[in-house]
Scaffold this motif. Structure first.
Motif, PDB file in Angstrom:
ATOM      1  N   THR A 163      47.263  57.457  57.342  1.00 12.60           N
ATOM      2  CA  THR A 163      48.701  57.598  57.563  1.00 12.60           C
ATOM      3  C   THR A 163      48.991  57.531  59.060  1.00 12.60           C
ATOM      4  O   THR A 163      48.138  57.894  59.875  1.00 12.60           O
ATOM      5  N   PRO A 164      50.200  57.103  59.458  1.00  5.60           N
ATOM      6  CA  PRO A 164      50.478  56.959  60.889  1.00  5.60           C
ATOM      7  C   PRO A 164      50.658  58.270  61.644  1.00  5.60           C
ATOM      8  O   PRO A 164      50.814  58.252  62.855  1.00  5.60           O
ATOM      9  N   HIS A 165      50.659  59.397  60.946  1.00  6.61           N
ATOM     10  CA  HIS A 165      50.839  60.672  61.641  1.00  6.61           C
ATOM     11  C   HIS A 165      49.541  61.477  61.559  1.00  6.61           C
ATOM     12  O   HIS A 165      48.567  61.072  60.917  1.00  6.61           O
ATOM     13  N   ASP A 166      49.527  62.625  62.224  1.00  5.04           N
ATOM     14  CA  ASP A 166      48.345  63.475  62.269  1.00  5.04           C
ATOM     15  C   ASP A 166      48.363  64.390  61.049  1.00  5.04           C
ATOM     16  O   ASP A 166      48.924  65.487  61.074  1.00  5.04           O
ATOM     17  N   LEU A 167      47.745  63.940  59.972  1.00  2.00           N
ATOM     18  CA  LEU A 167      47.743  64.704  58.723  1.00  2.00           C
ATOM     19  C   LEU A 167      47.063  66.056  58.899  1.00  2.00           C
ATOM     20  O   LEU A 167      47.431  67.041  58.241  1.00  2.00           O
ATOM     21  N   GLY A 168      46.096  66.129  59.801  1.00  2.00           N
ATOM     22  CA  GLY A 168      45.377  67.378  60.023  1.00  2.00           C
ATOM     23  C   GLY A 168      46.244  68.511  60.533  1.00  2.00           C
ATOM     24  O   GLY A 168      45.899  69.689  60.367  1.00  2.00           O
ATOM     25  N   ARG A 169      47.382  68.181  61.145  1.00  2.00           N
ATOM     26  CA  ARG A 169      48.315  69.220  61.601  1.00  2.00           C
ATOM     27  C   ARG A 169      49.074  69.843  60.443  1.00  2.00           C
ATOM     28  O   ARG A 169      49.643  70.926  60.586  1.00  2.00           O
ATOM     29  N   LEU A 170      49.086  69.169  59.306  1.00  2.00           N
ATOM     30  CA  LEU A 170      49.995  69.560  58.240  1.00  2.00           C
ATOM     31  C   LEU A 170      49.309  70.166  57.029  1.00  2.00           C
ATOM     32  O   LEU A 170      49.906  70.974  56.320  1.00  2.00           O
ATOM     33  N   ILE A 171      48.059  69.781  56.770  1.00  2.00           N
ATOM     34  CA  ILE A 171      47.385  70.284  55.578  1.00  2.00           C
ATOM     35  C   ILE A 171      46.241  71.213  55.961  1.00  2.00           C
ATOM     36  O   ILE A 171      45.688  71.129  57.056  1.00  2.00           O
ATOM     37  N   ASP A 172      45.890  72.111  55.031  1.00  2.00           N
ATOM     38  CA  ASP A 172      44.826  73.087  55.239  1.00  2.00           C
ATOM     39  C   ASP A 172      43.724  72.812  54.224  1.00  2.00           C
ATOM     40  O   ASP A 172      43.835  73.172  53.050  1.00  2.00           O
ATOM     41  N   VAL A 173      42.674  72.131  54.670  1.00  2.00           N
ATOM     42  CA  VAL A 173      41.517  71.848  53.813  1.00  2.00           C
ATOM     43  C   VAL A 173      40.259  72.235  54.575  1.00  2.00           C
ATOM     44  O   VAL A 173      40.294  72.449  55.797  1.00  2.00           O
ATOM     45  N   ASP A 174      39.148  72.314  53.855  1.00  2.00           N
ATOM     46  CA  ASP A 174      37.908  72.848  54.433  1.00  2.00           C
ATOM     47  C   ASP A 174      36.979  71.792  55.003  1.00  2.00           C
ATOM     48  O   ASP A 174      35.839  72.099  55.353  1.00  2.00           O
ATOM     49  N   VAL A 175      37.446  70.533  55.079  1.00  2.00           N
ATOM     50  CA  VAL A 175      36.615  69.459  55.623  1.00  2.00           C
ATOM     51  C   VAL A 175      37.373  68.790  56.765  1.00  2.00           C
ATOM     52  O   VAL A 175      38.608  68.911  56.857  1.00  2.00           O
ATOM     53  N   PRO A 176      36.666  68.091  57.662  1.00  2.00           N
ATOM     54  CA  PRO A 176      37.360  67.420  58.767  1.00  2.00           C
ATOM     55  C   PRO A 176      38.327  66.350  58.257  1.00  2.00           C
ATOM     56  O   PRO A 176      38.070  65.678  57.268  1.00  2.00           O
ATOM     57  N   VAL A 177      39.433  66.211  58.974  1.00  2.00           N
ATOM     58  CA  VAL A 177      40.400  65.148  58.710  1.00  2.00           C
ATOM     59  C   VAL A 177      40.341  64.197  59.903  1.00  2.00           C
ATOM     60  O   VAL A 177      40.704  64.559  61.020  1.00  2.00           O
ATOM     61  N   VAL A 178      39.845  62.980  59.667  1.00  2.00           N
ATOM     62  CA  VAL A 178      39.671  61.995  60.725  1.00  2.00           C
ATOM     63  C   VAL A 178      40.884  61.070  60.733  1.00  2.00           C
ATOM     64  O   VAL A 178      41.203  60.440  59.715  1.00  2.00           O
ATOM     65  N   ARG A 179      41.528  60.990  61.857  1.00  2.00           N
ATOM     66  CA  ARG A 179      42.738  60.165  61.973  1.00  2.00           C
ATOM     67  C   ARG A 179      42.365  58.722  62.309  1.00  2.00           C
ATOM     68  O   ARG A 179      41.601  58.462  63.237  1.00  2.00           O
ATOM     69  N   VAL A 180      42.916  57.806  61.546  1.00  2.00           N
ATOM     70  CA  VAL A 180      42.720  56.380  61.791  1.00  2.00           C
ATOM     71  C   VAL A 180      43.918  55.864  62.578  1.00  2.00           C
ATOM     72  O   VAL A 180      45.067  56.168  62.262  1.00  2.00           O
ATOM     73  N   ARG A 181      43.633  55.087  63.591  1.00  2.00           N
ATOM     74  CA  ARG A 181      44.705  54.459  64.365  1.00  2.00           C
ATOM     75  C   ARG A 181      44.609  52.953  64.212  1.00  2.00           C
ATOM     76  O   ARG A 181      43.513  52.407  64.039  1.00  2.00           O
TER      77      ARG A 181
END
Length: 446
Positions: free
Chosen positions: A405-423
């Protein structure tokens, strides 16, 4: 003579703009209802079957506001309200779909109408660079981002104006201005809105959106030398362009001739940018180019790649669950986006299938869109949908989430694994966007 009684078919965007600019202050028309389609961008909002376009926006001639009813009620509305004309006002739908709605209106006894650009576009006091597309998910926003940055480099103050996505209180969202990520948090915007706004804000550009695009224009041109229109879906520009660039996607070759109002954009374009050529078949690229030449032989064609980057060390050898831009996958019809490309490029050991793990609203999304395969759409129009997204990720139990997704999903969801942002960034091949700005420097004042 009695005013012509009108229903406007929409999806909380172009419909409101058409009303504001064409119908609100014209006494020869009376808009008796809007219809809304849940199949477009509206998701599954917790709302009553009938909302209202508020009196503050509807004007003195509609002191109680205007009801917004489900599109499935169209025939009943035409009958109950003695409707004369049905106006179709939403985007990224097939020509077949438009004519199906026309057939419904005609069979119910009403005329059917589409408003052209000369009726609904507004003239700005500053130059407008419009970036549109033939379908959702062509890479329009990365192109608009690059134009805004290049204009900034040329010393212009830029305001980005986004096609509307008003999912909350419409009166409060009449004019929205976002300059920081904190502004997005304060406005409680949806995931879809974050996908469109964050990347501009991260580059230092102010974003305007909302409901009343005449009022938005007044605010934007008061602080900007140039407006960049970042048109959502494949909507027509709301402001008259001085430079109009339209994107096409060879992964969906032929759609440029089959969708409304994308084909109109194609025919209006000064330049057509064929994007994602680095991951597309040569035959599909030729098909798009041939279609452009046939319907708009005066347009120049820009060939471009969409270059995907991510943290390889966080992906290589890991079981990856891929989350993609929701609208691109759903009504945009794409089977995947940049996230899956990045997961494969950077050596994920396995792509986790999210469908068996889906819960709640996401389970229903997979049922409704049977073309989806191995990727999870980032649906987030309500707190419940975000909770469903988190629960689905937990149920799938991946090593890593690869977020396209074009935004930083990691700022918004709470999960127990890393969220890697694709640009993903635009890489032009035959002519650069900066060269195009140079060609039009006199018109744009840069």
């Amino acid at each position: 003579m009695a005013p012509t009684r009108v229903v406007i078919m929409g999806a909380a965007g172009r419909d409101f703009h058409d009303f504001n600019t064409v119908f609100r202050d014209d006494p020869t028309y009376e808009v008796v209802a809007f219809t809304r389609t849940d199949a477009q961008n509206l998701g599954e909002l917790d709302e009553p079957p009938t909302r209202r376009y508020p009196p503050e926006l509807a004007g003195d001639r509609s002191p109680d506001g205007i009801p917004i009813r489900p599109e499935s009620d169209l025939e009943a509305i035409v009958d109950e309200e003695d409707v004369d004309t049905v106006v179709f006002s939403y985007s990224d739908v097939s020509h077949d779909h438009v004519m199906e709605q026309a057939s419904r209106a005609l069979a119910a006894g009403a005329d059917f109408r589409l408003l052209g650009p000369d009726r609904m576009t507004l003239d700005a006091d500053v130059p407008v660079v419009a970036v549109d597309a033939v379908r959702t998910g062509c890479g329009k926003s990365q192109t608009a981002r690059k134009f805004a940055t290049l204009l900034d480099d040329r010393g212009a103050t830029v305001a980005v104006v986004r096609e509307p996505m008003p999912y909350g209180d419409l009166a409060d969202q009449r004019v929205q201005r976002f300059a920081t990520l904190d502004d997005l948090d304060a406005a409680s915007v949806t995931i879809e809105e974050r996908e469109e706004y964050e990347s501009h804000i991260e580059r230092g550009h102010v974003v305007y959106a909302g409901v009343d695009y005449a009022a938005i224009l007044d605010r934007a041109q008061a602080e900007a030398d140039v407006i960049v229109w970042d048109g959502g879906n494949n909507e027509l520009p709301f402001y008259t362009p001085d430079l109009h660039v339209v994107l096409a996607d060879p992964h969906r070759a032929g759609d440029e001739r089959r969708y409304h109002p994308g084909e109109t954009n194609l025919r209006l374009a000064d330049y057509v940018l064929i994007n994602k050529e680095n991951t597309a078949d040569a035959a599909a690229i030729r098909t798009v180019e041939e279609n452009v030449r046939e319907v708009n032989p005066d347009a120049d064609i820009i060939h471009a790649d969409s270059v995907v980057t991510a943290d390889e060390s966080a992906i290589a050898g890991k079981r990856a669950l891929v989350v993609e831009d929701g609208p691109t996958l759903t009504h945009g019809g794409a089977p995947h986006g940049a996230g899956l490309l990045a997961a494969r490029k950077y050596g994920a050991s396995d792509i986790v299938d999210p469908e068996p793990a889906a819960v709640g609203s996401l389970k229903r999304v997979f049922e409704a869109y049977d073309h989806l395969d191995t990727v999870l759409p980032a649906m987030g129009y309500s707190d419940q949908q975000i909770e469903d997204l988190e629960a689905t990720i937990r149920n799938a139990d991946p090593d890593v989430v690869v977020s396209g997704t074009p935004h930083d999903l990691g700022r918004l969801i709470d999960v127990d694994v890393p969220v890697v942002r694709v640009r993903y960034e635009l890489a032009e091949k035959n002519v650069s966007l900066d060269e195009i700005l140079e060609r039009h420097a006199g018109e744009l004042g840069v």
